[in-house]
Write an enzyme that holds these catalytic residues in place. Structure first.
Site, PDB file in Angstrom:
ATOM      1  N   GLY A  38       0.805  -1.214  -0.049  1.00 37.34           N
ATOM      2  CA  GLY A  38      -0.036   0.047   0.049  1.00 37.34           C
ATOM      3  C   GLY A  38       0.994   1.169  -0.046  1.00 37.34           C
ATOM      4  O   GLY A  38       1.947   1.182  -0.146  1.00 37.34           O
ATOM      5  N   GLY A  39       0.219   2.464   0.211  1.00 33.24           N
ATOM      6  CA  GLY A  39       0.918   3.783   0.203  1.00 33.24           C
ATOM      7  C   GLY A  39       1.932   3.879   1.287  1.00 33.24           C
ATOM      8  O   GLY A  39       2.774   4.507   1.299  1.00 33.24           O
ATOM      9  N   GLY A  43       3.299   0.976   3.039  1.00 32.15           N
ATOM     10  CA  GLY A  43       4.416  -0.160   3.145  1.00 32.15           C
ATOM     11  C   GLY A  43       4.110  -1.256   2.522  1.00 32.15           C
ATOM     12  O   GLY A  43       2.985  -1.316   1.687  1.00 32.15           O
ATOM     13  N   ASP A  55      -9.006   6.483   9.433  1.00 34.30           N
ATOM     14  CA  ASP A  55      -8.544   5.704   7.749  1.00 34.30           C
ATOM     15  C   ASP A  55      -9.559   4.479   7.944  1.00 34.30           C
ATOM     16  O   ASP A  55      -9.048   3.534   7.315  1.00 34.30           O
ATOM     17  CB  ASP A  55      -7.304   5.521   7.487  1.00 34.30           C
ATOM     18  CG  ASP A  55      -7.080   5.369   6.119  1.00 34.30           C
ATOM     19  OD1 ASP A  55      -7.830   5.563   5.341  1.00 34.30           O
ATOM     20  OD2 ASP A  55      -6.153   4.875   5.960  1.00 34.30           O
TER      21      ASP A  55
END
Length: 271
Positions: free
Chosen positions: A41-42, A44, A171
């Protein structure tokens, strides 16, 4: 072997989450090999860690001069250390390692020392995937009774975060909700989580579009209602069996109802 035993003891609840050695996490992931990678993902990459008697997940956070900020890593670890709930993925430990390596310039005899930074988190392994993989149309998707139990489990987990340890997740989305073999939902990924006493932030670039409340997306205003908005979107997707960009007006009209129900939501008595 001793470090591996420590992690297994944490896994079985005999010890509390703690600082883990980089060498241990490298060993159980085959030095972060592609064969062990199970997600990206963004923030890691995610690897499966194989121990003698159990399986864990190791999240290797992307570290560069542009992305690393130990304040956020420290905040995430501190928040994870507080969490213990059936509907939250279990945290097992962390690694914050900084060391120097000598790298030779191409075509030169000269070496330069560079600082290598590793920031890693370790969790229990949930092998049924994330909720976003299960949201489909009604004919191919989950039975309503299963969807209802998933919604109820997310509510329990979010109520625990808000009411008992005073954390805003920030999130909440289907890809950050894991499902175990019994379809029990477990909230994960606290990289953006904040204590509820913090009410404003200057950036929203990491928040996933479609699940972000307008007051945070537009003004950076944080409150527990940010999570409630995300919850509203998730419930709509679970009820309809479809993923998509929701009508913000429709979601906003339901947030207050969700919030009121959420504050009084309790576990039913067991049979």
């Amino acid at each position: 072997m001793g470090e591996t035993n420590v992690l297994e003891r944490i896994f079985y609840g005999l010890e509390k989450p703690t600082d883990l050695a980089l060498a241990l996490l490298q060993e159980i992931t085959e030095n972060f090999s592609e064969n062990r990678k199970i997600g990206k993902g963004g923030f890691g990459e995610v690897y499966k860690g194989m121990l003698q008697n159990c399986i864990v997940v190791v999240k290797r956070i992307i570290v560069s001069e542009h992305t690393v900020d130990d304040r956020f890593f420290d905040c995430e670890v501190k928040n994870l250390m507080k969490v213990s709930h059936l509907n939250v993925v279990r945290f097992l430990g962390f690694c914050s390692n900084t060391h120097r390596e000598a790298i030779q310039f191409p075509g030169s005899a000269d070496f330069v020392f560079v600082q290598k930074r590793e920031r890693l988190l370790c969790f229990e392994y949930i092998n049924n995937g994330s909720l976003d993989k299960h949201i489909t149309d009604e004919l191919r998707g989950l039975e309503w009774s299963v969807r209802y139990e998933i919604i109820k489990g997310i509510l329990h987990g979010l109520r625990y975060l808000h009411m008992e340890i005073n954390i805003i997740h920030m999130d909440l989305k289907p890809s950050n909700i894991m499902l175990d073999n019994d379809m029990v939902p477990k909230i994960t990924d606290f990289g953006l989580s904040r204590l509820a006493k913090i009410t404003h932030t200057s950036g929203t670039r990491f928040i996933t579009h479609g699940y972000c409340a307008p007051e945070y997306e537009n003004c950076g205003k944080m409150s527990k209602k940010v999570d409630m908005y995300s919850l509203g979107v998730i419930i709509i997707e679970l009820v309809t069996g479809r993923k998509g960009d929701p009508n913000k007006t429709n979601v906003e009209t339901q947030v207050e109802q969700f919030t009121n129900a959420f504050t009084t939501f309790t576990m039913p008595a067991s049979n």
